[in-house]
Design a protein around this motif. Sequence first.
Motif, PDB file in Angstrom:
ATOM      1  N   ALA A 235       0.850  -1.193   0.000  1.00  0.00           N
ATOM      2  CA  ALA A 235       0.000   0.000   0.000  1.00  0.00           C
ATOM      3  C   ALA A 235       0.889   1.248   0.000  1.00  0.00           C
ATOM      4  CB  ALA A 235      -0.906  -0.003   1.232  1.00  0.00           C
ATOM      5  N   SER A 236       0.545   2.215  -0.821  1.00  0.00           N
ATOM      6  CA  SER A 236       1.339   3.444  -0.858  1.00  0.00           C
ATOM      7  C   SER A 236       1.015   4.290   0.372  1.00  0.00           C
ATOM      8  CB  SER A 236       1.026   4.228  -2.126  1.00  0.00           C
ATOM      9  OG  SER A 236      -0.310   4.695  -2.046  1.00  0.00           O
ATOM     10  N   ARG A 237       1.919   5.242   0.657  1.00  0.00           N
ATOM     11  CA  ARG A 237       1.709   6.111   1.814  1.00  0.00           C
ATOM     12  C   ARG A 237       0.376   6.876   1.681  1.00  0.00           C
ATOM     13  NH1 ARG A 237       4.949   9.758   5.415  1.00  0.00           N
ATOM     14  NH2 ARG A 237       6.762   8.458   5.163  1.00  0.00           N
ATOM     15  N   SER A 238       0.072   7.331   0.450  1.00  0.00           N
ATOM     16  CA  SER A 238      -1.155   8.121   0.283  1.00  0.00           C
ATOM     17  C   SER A 238      -2.395   7.236   0.459  1.00  0.00           C
ATOM     18  CB  SER A 238      -1.178   8.827  -1.077  1.00  0.00           C
ATOM     19  OG  SER A 238      -1.317   7.887  -2.103  1.00  0.00           O
ATOM     20  N   SER A 239      -2.329   5.986  -0.016  1.00  0.00           N
ATOM     21  CA  SER A 239      -3.514   5.143   0.163  1.00  0.00           C
ATOM     22  C   SER A 239      -3.667   4.768   1.633  1.00  0.00           C
ATOM     23  CB  SER A 239      -3.479   3.911  -0.746  1.00  0.00           C
ATOM     24  OG  SER A 239      -2.630   2.926  -0.231  1.00  0.00           O
ATOM     25  N   ARG A 240      -2.525   4.606   2.342  1.00  0.00           N
ATOM     26  CA  ARG A 240      -2.619   4.340   3.793  1.00  0.00           C
ATOM     27  C   ARG A 240      -3.280   5.505   4.509  1.00  0.00           C
ATOM     28  NH1 ARG A 240       2.747   1.897   4.109  1.00  0.00           N
ATOM     29  NH2 ARG A 240       3.535   3.872   4.874  1.00  0.00           N
ATOM     30  N   GLY A 241      -2.888   6.728   4.111  1.00  0.00           N
ATOM     31  CA  GLY A 241      -3.461   7.932   4.731  1.00  0.00           C
ATOM     32  C   GLY A 241      -4.961   8.022   4.478  1.00  0.00           C
ATOM     33  N   ARG A 242      -5.357   7.723   3.243  1.00  0.00           N
ATOM     34  CA  ARG A 242      -6.786   7.780   2.887  1.00  0.00           C
ATOM     35  C   ARG A 242      -7.574   6.762   3.706  1.00  0.00           C
ATOM     36  NH1 ARG A 242      -9.368   4.419  -0.327  1.00  0.00           N
ATOM     37  NH2 ARG A 242      -7.462   3.635  -1.295  1.00  0.00           N
ATOM     38  N   LEU A 243      -7.034   5.538   3.795  1.00  0.00           N
ATOM     39  CA  LEU A 243      -7.736   4.486   4.537  1.00  0.00           C
ATOM     40  C   LEU A 243      -7.834   4.839   6.015  1.00  0.00           C
ATOM     41  CD1 LEU A 243      -6.075   1.450   2.754  1.00  0.00           C
ATOM     42  CD2 LEU A 243      -8.520   1.971   2.772  1.00  0.00           C
ATOM     43  N   GLN A 244      -6.740   5.409   6.550  1.00  0.00           N
ATOM     44  CA  GLN A 244      -6.760   5.783   7.958  1.00  0.00           C
ATOM     45  C   GLN A 244      -7.808   6.880   8.207  1.00  0.00           C
ATOM     46  OE1 GLN A 244      -3.083   5.820  10.341  1.00  0.00           O
ATOM     47  NE2 GLN A 244      -3.611   7.932  10.823  1.00  0.00           N
ATOM     48  N   ASP A 245      -7.890   7.828   7.279  1.00  0.00           N
ATOM     49  CA  ASP A 245      -8.916   8.879   7.418  1.00  0.00           C
ATOM     50  C   ASP A 245     -10.310   8.261   7.433  1.00  0.00           C
ATOM     51  OD1 ASP A 245      -6.972  10.766   7.458  1.00  0.00           O
ATOM     52  OD2 ASP A 245      -7.237  11.429   5.368  1.00  0.00           O
ATOM     53  N   GLU A 246     -10.529   7.248   6.567  1.00  0.00           N
ATOM     54  CA  GLU A 246     -11.844   6.594   6.523  1.00  0.00           C
ATOM     55  C   GLU A 246     -12.142   5.884   7.844  1.00  0.00           C
ATOM     56  OE1 GLU A 246     -11.800   5.673   1.751  1.00  0.00           O
ATOM     57  OE2 GLU A 246     -12.252   4.013   3.107  1.00  0.00           O
ATOM     58  N   VAL A 247     -11.119   5.234   8.397  1.00  0.00           N
ATOM     59  CA  VAL A 247     -11.304   4.533   9.678  1.00  0.00           C
ATOM     60  C   VAL A 247     -11.633   5.551  10.777  1.00  0.00           C
ATOM     61  CG1 VAL A 247     -10.145   3.189  11.479  1.00  0.00           C
ATOM     62  CG2 VAL A 247      -9.880   2.531   9.085  1.00  0.00           C
ATOM     63  N   PHE A 248     -10.905   6.667  10.786  1.00  0.00           N
ATOM     64  CA  PHE A 248     -11.158   7.692  11.814  1.00  0.00           C
ATOM     65  C   PHE A 248     -12.541   8.324  11.651  1.00  0.00           C
ATOM     66  CE2 PHE A 248      -6.353   8.476  12.623  1.00  0.00           C
ATOM     67  CZ  PHE A 248      -6.368   7.475  13.583  1.00  0.00           C
ATOM     68  N   GLU A 249     -13.002   8.389  10.397  1.00  0.00           N
ATOM     69  CA  GLU A 249     -14.338   8.938  10.153  1.00  0.00           C
ATOM     70  C   GLU A 249     -15.397   7.973  10.707  1.00  0.00           C
ATOM     71  OE1 GLU A 249     -16.781   9.769   6.209  1.00  0.00           O
ATOM     72  OE2 GLU A 249     -14.654  10.311   6.059  1.00  0.00           O
TER      73      GLU A 249
ATOM     74  N   ALA B 161      -9.893   8.434  16.434  1.00  0.00           N
ATOM     75  CA  ALA B 161      -9.186   9.648  15.983  1.00  0.00           C
ATOM     76  C   ALA B 161      -8.744  10.458  17.199  1.00  0.00           C
ATOM     77  CB  ALA B 161     -10.084  10.476  15.080  1.00  0.00           C
ATOM     78  N   ASP B 162      -9.642  10.567  18.173  1.00  0.00           N
ATOM     79  CA  ASP B 162      -9.316  11.342  19.387  1.00  0.00           C
ATOM     80  C   ASP B 162      -8.160  10.710  20.150  1.00  0.00           C
ATOM     81  OD1 ASP B 162     -11.468  12.875  18.713  1.00  0.00           O
ATOM     82  OD2 ASP B 162     -12.841  11.988  20.200  1.00  0.00           O
ATOM     83  N   ARG B 163      -8.038   9.401  20.050  1.00  0.00           N
ATOM     84  CA  ARG B 163      -7.032   8.687  20.847  1.00  0.00           C
ATOM     85  C   ARG B 163      -5.868   8.200  19.989  1.00  0.00           C
ATOM     86  NH1 ARG B 163     -10.050   6.526  25.284  1.00  0.00           N
ATOM     87  NH2 ARG B 163      -8.082   5.708  26.081  1.00  0.00           N
ATOM     88  N   ARG B 164      -5.685   8.775  18.820  1.00  0.00           N
ATOM     89  CA  ARG B 164      -4.737   8.217  17.842  1.00  0.00           C
ATOM     90  C   ARG B 164      -3.315   8.056  18.365  1.00  0.00           C
ATOM     91  NH1 ARG B 164      -4.472  11.698  12.697  1.00  0.00           N
ATOM     92  NH2 ARG B 164      -6.675  12.085  13.045  1.00  0.00           N
ATOM     93  N   SER B 165      -2.886   8.950  19.263  1.00  0.00           N
ATOM     94  CA  SER B 165      -1.516   8.857  19.761  1.00  0.00           C
ATOM     95  C   SER B 165      -1.417   8.139  21.101  1.00  0.00           C
ATOM     96  CB  SER B 165      -0.903  10.254  19.910  1.00  0.00           C
ATOM     97  OG  SER B 165      -1.023  10.944  18.691  1.00  0.00           O
ATOM     98  N   GLY B 166      -2.579   7.694  21.594  1.00  0.00           N
ATOM     99  CA  GLY B 166      -2.592   7.012  22.891  1.00  0.00           C
ATOM    100  C   GLY B 166      -2.329   5.521  22.739  1.00  0.00           C
ATOM    101  N   ARG B 167      -1.904   4.915  23.845  1.00  0.00           N
ATOM    102  CA  ARG B 167      -1.637   3.469  23.814  1.00  0.00           C
ATOM    103  C   ARG B 167      -2.927   2.684  23.644  1.00  0.00           C
ATOM    104  NH1 ARG B 167       2.219   1.539  28.606  1.00  0.00           N
ATOM    105  NH2 ARG B 167       0.813  -0.224  28.430  1.00  0.00           N
ATOM    106  N   ALA B 168      -2.905   1.736  22.729  1.00  0.00           N
ATOM    107  CA  ALA B 168      -4.107   0.961  22.427  1.00  0.00           C
ATOM    108  C   ALA B 168      -4.583   0.161  23.637  1.00  0.00           C
ATOM    109  CB  ALA B 168      -3.845   0.033  21.255  1.00  0.00           C
ATOM    110  N   GLY B 169      -3.630  -0.258  24.480  1.00  0.00           N
ATOM    111  CA  GLY B 169      -3.974  -1.063  25.646  1.00  0.00           C
ATOM    112  C   GLY B 169      -4.831  -0.318  26.654  1.00  0.00           C
ATOM    113  N   LEU B 170      -4.868   1.005  26.540  1.00  0.00           N
ATOM    114  CA  LEU B 170      -5.658   1.790  27.486  1.00  0.00           C
ATOM    115  C   LEU B 170      -7.090   2.027  27.004  1.00  0.00           C
ATOM    116  CD1 LEU B 170      -2.933   4.432  28.506  1.00  0.00           C
ATOM    117  CD2 LEU B 170      -3.628   2.371  29.739  1.00  0.00           C
ATOM    118  N   LEU B 171      -7.394   1.578  25.800  1.00  0.00           N
ATOM    119  CA  LEU B 171      -8.764   1.728  25.282  1.00  0.00           C
ATOM    120  C   LEU B 171      -9.704   0.773  26.021  1.00  0.00           C
ATOM    121  CD1 LEU B 171      -8.053   1.710  21.421  1.00  0.00           C
ATOM    122  CD2 LEU B 171      -8.482   3.719  22.844  1.00  0.00           C
TER     123      LEU B 171
END
Length: 269
Positions: free
Chosen positions: A111-125, A131-141
């Motif tokens: 996957a190209s960097r741009s397609s990864r970015g697009r897919l990530q935006d779709e997931v966050f949408e 999206a709010d927790r994107r930089s937080g540790r997943a284990g704390l969710l």
Amino acid sequence: MLEVKDLHVTYGGAVRALQGVTLSLPKGKVAALLGSNGAGKSTLLRTISGTLRMHRGAVTSGTVELDGGSLLKRDAAAIVTSGVVQVPEGRRIFGRMTVEENLRAGSVGNASRSSRGRLQDEVFEMFPVLADRRSGRAGLLSGGEQQMLAIGRALMAEPEVLLMDEPSLGLAPRIIGQIGRVISDINSRGVSVLLVEQNATMALDVADLAYVLDLGRVSLSGSADELAGTDAVRHLYLGESSPDATGMDGRPGSPVPGSAPRGLSRWVS
Ligand SMILES: Nc1ncnc2c1ncn2[C@@H]1O[C@H](COP(=O)(O)OP(=O)(O)OP(=O)(O)O)[C@@H](O)[C@H]1O
Ligand SMILES: [Mg+2]
């Protein structure tokens, strides 16, 4: 179309987990796969996703095909590239990694960097909470958020077919409702879904068609509406009382907590 024909699977050469399973998932549909503990639901998903060998399982006969091409000869990575992606049982997120790192781990190698970015935006949408927790540790969710992350990670591979193993497990009813809506949303974007569930209410609600597995065999199949209307499914999987059923506590008609008893076929006339 995903097609499984007369599939036999064993573990360690001894446990016969699947004994001639035949089912199909037409393009763009949601198929629910119900069944009690040990019926073989996860085994079927592992076989389709190419992860069976990791569990010391083996296909002894039968076929698994996507649009006429066999998946059985492909390894797990090649199956993901073919468009068949599994949300594993128990979520399996990387707890020490951030939400974003978990999502990145889901994208396919080419996957190209741009397609990864697009897919990530779709997931966050789809999952604003991620999206709010994107930089937080997943284990704390929370458990529900981790399930959304596991689904989001699978979507990063742009699946044509999504395999889901009990996404509602251990979640509160309100969150299960959200998961059901997410599955419908994903399906409305053209993704076919094979949904393994013990929560038959949610599964039959979102599914077009359904199968019941019993001791490694398909004991019932039909449209989701048809199955929701059968006595067997109503009594065993939708928790309705039955005049001649005996519950876990020995009282007639009390619903069985957690899972349905084996021997569904005795309900099928
Ligand atoms: N790695 C393994 N080694 C040996 N036997 C296994 C293994 N995994 C599963 N089995 C056996 O295969 C059968 C089917 O198991 P499977 O996990 O596919 O059922 P399931 O329908 O997913 O059940 P559950 O609802 O509990 O998740 C069971 O008898 C189980 O004990
Ligand atoms: Mg399972």
